[in-house]
Design a protein around this motif. Structure first.
Motif, PDB file in Angstrom:
ATOM      1  N   VAL A  13     100.522  46.698  28.970  1.00 14.10           N
ATOM      2  CA  VAL A  13     100.406  45.340  28.215  1.00 14.10           C
ATOM      3  C   VAL A  13      99.037  45.839  28.598  1.00 14.10           C
ATOM      4  CG1 VAL A  13     100.393  43.744  28.268  1.00 14.10           C
ATOM      5  CG2 VAL A  13     102.763  44.693  27.937  1.00 14.10           C
ATOM      6  N   ASN A  14      98.846  45.699  29.583  1.00 11.33           N
ATOM      7  CA  ASN A  14      97.215  45.138  29.904  1.00 11.33           C
ATOM      8  C   ASN A  14      96.229  46.253  29.688  1.00 11.33           C
ATOM      9  OD1 ASN A  14      97.491  42.941  32.044  1.00 11.33           O
ATOM     10  ND2 ASN A  14      97.942  44.148  33.391  1.00 11.33           N
ATOM     11  N   LYS A  15      96.688  47.991  29.274  1.00  6.31           N
ATOM     12  CA  LYS A  15      96.134  48.851  28.705  1.00  6.31           C
ATOM     13  C   LYS A  15      96.283  48.876  27.832  1.00  6.31           C
ATOM     14  CE  LYS A  15      97.829  52.832  32.060  1.00  6.31           C
ATOM     15  NZ  LYS A  15      97.895  53.578  32.507  1.00  6.31           N
ATOM     16  N   PHE A  16      96.785  48.409  26.802  1.00  3.74           N
ATOM     17  CA  PHE A  16      96.736  48.045  25.324  1.00  3.74           C
ATOM     18  C   PHE A  16      95.809  46.910  25.431  1.00  3.74           C
ATOM     19  CE2 PHE A  16      98.508  45.485  21.818  1.00  3.74           C
ATOM     20  CZ  PHE A  16      98.006  46.382  20.567  1.00  3.74           C
ATOM     21  N   LEU A  17      95.911  45.509  26.288  1.00  2.00           N
ATOM     22  CA  LEU A  17      95.116  44.547  25.496  1.00  2.00           C
ATOM     23  C   LEU A  17      93.659  45.406  25.933  1.00  2.00           C
ATOM     24  CD1 LEU A  17      97.431  41.483  26.827  1.00  2.00           C
ATOM     25  CD2 LEU A  17      96.541  42.770  24.745  1.00  2.00           C
ATOM     26  N   SER A  18      93.830  45.363  27.034  1.00  2.13           N
ATOM     27  CA  SER A  18      92.102  46.457  27.087  1.00  2.13           C
ATOM     28  C   SER A  18      91.480  46.979  26.193  1.00  2.13           C
ATOM     29  CB  SER A  18      92.274  46.850  28.960  1.00  2.13           C
ATOM     30  OG  SER A  18      92.530  45.583  29.952  1.00  2.13           O
ATOM     31  N   TYR A  19      92.625  47.467  26.054  1.00  5.89           N
ATOM     32  CA  TYR A  19      92.318  48.532  25.776  1.00  5.89           C
ATOM     33  C   TYR A  19      91.408  48.101  23.496  1.00  5.89           C
ATOM     34  CZ  TYR A  19      92.301  52.308  21.598  1.00  5.89           C
ATOM     35  OH  TYR A  19      92.270  53.332  19.539  1.00  5.89           O
ATOM     36  N   THR A 472      87.565  40.065  23.339  1.00  8.20           N
ATOM     37  CA  THR A 472      87.705  39.418  24.346  1.00  8.20           C
ATOM     38  C   THR A 472      88.523  38.089  23.897  1.00  8.20           C
ATOM     39  OG1 THR A 472      86.149  39.491  25.524  1.00  8.20           O
ATOM     40  CG2 THR A 472      87.485  38.134  26.515  1.00  8.20           C
ATOM     41  N   VAL A 473      88.441  37.167  23.273  1.00  5.06           N
ATOM     42  CA  VAL A 473      89.216  36.346  22.293  1.00  5.06           C
ATOM     43  C   VAL A 473      90.794  36.930  21.503  1.00  5.06           C
ATOM     44  CG1 VAL A 473      89.566  34.236  20.429  1.00  5.06           C
ATOM     45  CG2 VAL A 473      87.027  35.179  21.732  1.00  5.06           C
ATOM     46  N   ILE A 474      90.507  37.777  20.980  1.00  3.03           N
ATOM     47  CA  ILE A 474      91.299  38.704  20.311  1.00  3.03           C
ATOM     48  C   ILE A 474      92.486  39.525  21.365  1.00  3.03           C
ATOM     49  CG2 ILE A 474      92.533  40.411  18.174  1.00  3.03           C
ATOM     50  CD1 ILE A 474      89.866  40.037  16.950  1.00  3.03           C
ATOM     51  N   ALA A 475      92.335  40.284  22.501  1.00  4.96           N
ATOM     52  CA  ALA A 475      93.120  40.852  23.856  1.00  4.96           C
ATOM     53  C   ALA A 475      93.687  39.336  24.007  1.00  4.96           C
ATOM     54  CB  ALA A 475      92.019  41.735  24.157  1.00  4.96           C
ATOM     55  N   THR A 476      92.598  38.145  24.481  1.00  5.26           N
ATOM     56  CA  THR A 476      93.181  37.469  25.453  1.00  5.26           C
ATOM     57  C   THR A 476      94.755  36.473  24.863  1.00  5.26           C
ATOM     58  OG1 THR A 476      90.962  37.581  26.135  1.00  5.26           O
ATOM     59  CG2 THR A 476      92.546  35.218  26.620  1.00  5.26           C
ATOM     60  N   MET A 477      94.382  36.434  23.314  1.00  9.94           N
ATOM     61  CA  MET A 477      94.592  35.591  23.202  1.00  9.94           C
ATOM     62  C   MET A 477      96.677  35.998  21.609  1.00  9.94           C
ATOM     63  SD  MET A 477      93.874  32.625  23.265  1.00  9.94           S
ATOM     64  CE  MET A 477      94.963  32.086  22.679  1.00  9.94           C
ATOM     65  N   LEU A 478      96.457  37.559  21.775  1.00 12.83           N
ATOM     66  CA  LEU A 478      97.172  38.286  21.203  1.00 12.83           C
ATOM     67  C   LEU A 478      98.936  38.034  22.065  1.00 12.83           C
ATOM     68  CD1 LEU A 478      97.397  40.642  19.068  1.00 12.83           C
ATOM     69  CD2 LEU A 478      97.372  42.189  19.831  1.00 12.83           C
ATOM     70  N   PRO A 479      98.962  38.301  22.980  1.00 12.80           N
ATOM     71  CA  PRO A 479      99.807  37.726  23.677  1.00 12.80           C
ATOM     72  C   PRO A 479     100.680  36.796  23.058  1.00 12.80           C
ATOM     73  CG  PRO A 479      98.148  39.015  25.539  1.00 12.80           C
ATOM     74  CD  PRO A 479      97.509  38.804  24.018  1.00 12.80           C
ATOM     75  N   TYR A 480      99.738  35.726  23.155  1.00 11.04           N
ATOM     76  CA  TYR A 480     100.835  34.480  22.644  1.00 11.04           C
ATOM     77  C   TYR A 480     100.655  34.169  20.853  1.00 11.04           C
ATOM     78  CZ  TYR A 480      98.512  32.457  26.392  1.00 11.04           C
ATOM     79  OH  TYR A 480      97.479  31.832  27.643  1.00 11.04           O
ATOM     80  N   SER A 481      99.932  35.218  20.467  1.00 19.97           N
ATOM     81  CA  SER A 481     100.633  35.578  18.884  1.00 19.97           C
ATOM     82  C   SER A 481     102.093  35.964  18.952  1.00 19.97           C
ATOM     83  CB  SER A 481      99.733  36.056  18.479  1.00 19.97           C
ATOM     84  OG  SER A 481      99.356  35.816  16.564  1.00 19.97           O
ATOM     85  N   ILE A 482     101.562  36.976  19.698  1.00 16.75           N
ATOM     86  CA  ILE A 482     103.363  37.451  19.484  1.00 16.75           C
ATOM     87  C   ILE A 482     104.415  36.813  19.871  1.00 16.75           C
ATOM     88  CG2 ILE A 482     104.169  39.756  20.334  1.00 16.75           C
ATOM     89  CD1 ILE A 482     101.838  41.014  20.120  1.00 16.75           C
ATOM     90  N   ALA A 483     104.405  36.155  21.163  1.00 16.46           N
ATOM     91  CA  ALA A 483     104.917  35.324  21.343  1.00 16.46           C
ATOM     92  C   ALA A 483     105.606  34.299  20.930  1.00 16.46           C
ATOM     93  CB  ALA A 483     105.215  35.118  22.652  1.00 16.46           C
ATOM     94  N   PHE A 484     104.409  34.189  19.557  1.00 13.14           N
ATOM     95  CA  PHE A 484     105.014  32.790  19.120  1.00 13.14           C
ATOM     96  C   PHE A 484     105.879  32.922  17.891  1.00 13.14           C
ATOM     97  CE2 PHE A 484     101.294  29.409  20.788  1.00 13.14           C
ATOM     98  CZ  PHE A 484     101.655  29.452  21.831  1.00 13.14           C
ATOM     99  N   LEU A 485     105.095  34.086  17.483  1.00 10.59           N
ATOM    100  CA  LEU A 485     105.767  34.710  16.075  1.00 10.59           C
ATOM    101  C   LEU A 485     106.894  34.992  15.877  1.00 10.59           C
ATOM    102  CD1 LEU A 485     105.729  35.427  13.300  1.00 10.59           C
ATOM    103  CD2 LEU A 485     105.188  37.694  14.478  1.00 10.59           C
ATOM    104  N   ILE A 486     107.927  35.357  17.567  1.00 10.25           N
ATOM    105  CA  ILE A 486     109.270  36.103  17.979  1.00 10.25           C
ATOM    106  C   ILE A 486     110.204  34.678  18.123  1.00 10.25           C
ATOM    107  CG2 ILE A 486     110.899  36.914  19.843  1.00 10.25           C
ATOM    108  CD1 ILE A 486     108.722  38.547  19.785  1.00 10.25           C
ATOM    109  N   VAL A 487     109.473  33.468  19.101  1.00  5.94           N
ATOM    110  CA  VAL A 487     110.788  32.125  19.299  1.00  5.94           C
ATOM    111  C   VAL A 487     110.634  31.871  18.126  1.00  5.94           C
ATOM    112  CG1 VAL A 487     110.068  30.328  20.573  1.00  5.94           C
ATOM    113  CG2 VAL A 487     109.267  32.812  21.440  1.00  5.94           C
TER     114      VAL A 487
END
Length: 513
Positions: A13-19, A472-487
């Protein structure tokens, strides 16, 4: 074995977000990027204008064509509206006015003192949940979360020894990603309800929808989104950001001095008087804060419609009262200095907004966003799926359209006349269609550069990381976006299977009369 697997997953996950972050930050400065976007829209308007691309507006039946900005009319529009695009960009005035009041409260020391009290009194274990949950609740008051809670949460996290960008991200996730969850109704509810009702009456002229039609689902969603945001912050965002090594210094956590306590008493008295004035103005049916045209509609009152003005007034008056009591404000010059200092931190935001405003205006003028939305709707219409898969596809479509059209009401004005009648014909109620739309519209807010306050978030993050950018903003916020969508997708599917109403007098299914 299990820990090793979790570590591998975390590393992936960290590698993907860093990318994602590297790609995003390899782009030019955000202001330059928005300037490039604006230029790109101009070029695309010329290209698609030559092809004769057009769609039929689903609501009016009008033919929508691409407006070519490389034309006499287009050039005239761009040159004569340059200043107006900037000064009329909605978030600009909102942010600057609110920050002037907050600058007084910050300059007096009131905000710093309140943060120390919060840190000293609150358990560290629940502060992340408190921030996310408060972000979700702030939606009731529209802009409050963006201009007040988001920057304040970064300061709170820093005071707790956590990375300030994690606090900023947690608050932003709640405010913007959790836009369709709340314990109270907000200004967006009656706005969307009116659009939905008009669309439903295309099929059934007697169909009526109330403003609280999504309330039960929203209420329950608040807790799920709060928990999901907390888990993402603690398990993904904080570990990924690591230890903060920037220049910003945390508030010292010493006990309150005698002067600070006196200042708080003065500020408390001022807040009590202001609160009393608001109650006197809003509770009576003829109260002076009620709307002149619709006194019965609380959402159109001077309290709700003028929420930014109230942020300024409350922050300024309480800040001045605190400064007088604590002795931090000696005269009016000290007050003005506090306002001036807050404007210094907004300089990069103002530059960024200038180009962002041109881009948003050009995109609207050319009709490219409108055409993208209609084409996406036409594609979804041809798929032919059962109710739950169909609604999930609709959520994804709304999420994708949200990346190119920022306004929730503007998108719904376009999409409701297409999808509400279409879904009614397969037995899905307009209220449920609206819920699905609100989910899709919320989850990508936090990764969409088209979102009105995205530029402000970039500016806030750059306070703690000078090299931060859109990536930076997109990489930081992307996990929230995915988690909220799934929930939200899982919650909606369970809701449908159990058959619960989504609001007062708001069914899941539509049965023709």
């Amino acid at each position: 074995m299990e820990n090793s697997e979790q570590t591998q997953n975390s590393n992936w996950v960290n590698k993907f977000l860093s990318y994602v972050e590297r790609i995003g930050n390899a782009l030019p400065h955000p202001a330059t990027l928005f300037a490039g976007f604006a230029f790109g829209v101009v070029i695309l308007s010329w290209i698609f204008g030559q092809t004769g691309l057009s769609v039929q507006h689903p609501g009016t039946g009008e033919t929508i064509t691409v407006v070519n900005l490389i034309s006499q009319e287009g050039i005239y529009l761009m040159l004569t509206k340059l200043v107006k695009n900037f000064t009329n960009f909605a978030p600009l005035g909102v942010v600057l006015v609110a920050m002037l009041g907050i600058g007084i409260a910050e300059g007096s020391g009131l905000i710093g003192t309140l943060i120390r009290i919060l840190v000293l009194k609150s358990p560290k274990k629940i502060i992340t949940f408190v921030v996310v949950f408060a972000g979700v609740l702030s939606n009731t008051a529209s802009e409050v979360g963006y201009v007040l809670l988001v920057p304040l949460s970064a300061v709170i996290f820093l005071a707790f020894g956590k990375h300030p960008i994690a606090g900023l991200a947690a608050a932003f996730a709640g405010v913007s990603g959790g836009y369709s969850a709340n314990l109270l109704l907000g200004t967006i509810d009656p706005l969307l309800q009116g659009i939905s009702q008009e669309a439903a009456q295309i099929i059934d002229t007697s169909y009526s929808i109330n403003a609280a039609c999504n309330y039960y689902f929203m209420f329950v969603s608040t807790f799920f989104i709060g928990i999901a945001g907390t888990i993402v912050t603690e398990k993904i965002v904080i570990p990924r950001l690591g230890e903060y090594k920037g220049d910003e210094v945390a508030e010292e956590m010493h006990d309150l001095t005698k002067e600070e306590r006196k200042g708080l008493i003065y500020a408390g008295i001022a807040a009590f008087i202001l609160f009393a004035v608001i109650l006197i103005g809003i509770i009576p049916s003829e109260g002076f804060l009620r709307s002149i045209d619709e006194p019965e509609n609380i959402f159109r009152s001077a309290l709700m419609k003028g929420i930014v003005s109230w942020i300024f007034i409350i922050a300024a008056i309480c800040g001045i009262a605190y400064g007088k009591g604590a002795g931090t404000f000696k005269n009016d010059a000290d007050v003005m200095k506090g306002m001036g200092e807050s404007m210094k931190t907004m300089s990069s935001y103002v530059v960024l907004v200038f180009f962002a405003a041109q881009f948003v205006a050009y995109f609207k003028w050319t009709n490219l966003g409108l055409i993208c939305a209609v084409k996406g709707a036409e594609f979804l219409e041809t798929i032919g799926l059962d109710k739950i898969p169909l609604l999930i596809c609709f959520i994804f479509l709304a999420a994708m359209i949200n990346l190119v059209m920022g306004s929730a009401s503007a998108k719904w004005t376009l999409m409701a006349p297409v999808f509400i009648p279409m879904f009614m014909l397969v037995g899905i109620s307009p209220e449920l269609t609206q819920v699905a739309y609100r989910i899709g519209d919320s989850v990508t807010n936090i990764i969409s550069p088209m979102m009105s306050y995205f530029a402000l978030i970039v500016a806030f993050i750059q306070r703690y990381d000078k090299n931060a950018g859109i990536g930076t903003v997109i990489a930081t916020m992307l996990p929230y976006s995915i988690a909220f969508l799934i929930v939200w997708v899982i919650l909606m599917a369970i809701w449908l299977i159990v058959g619960l109403p989504i609001g007062p007098d708001s069914p899941l299914h539509y049965l023709p009369n």
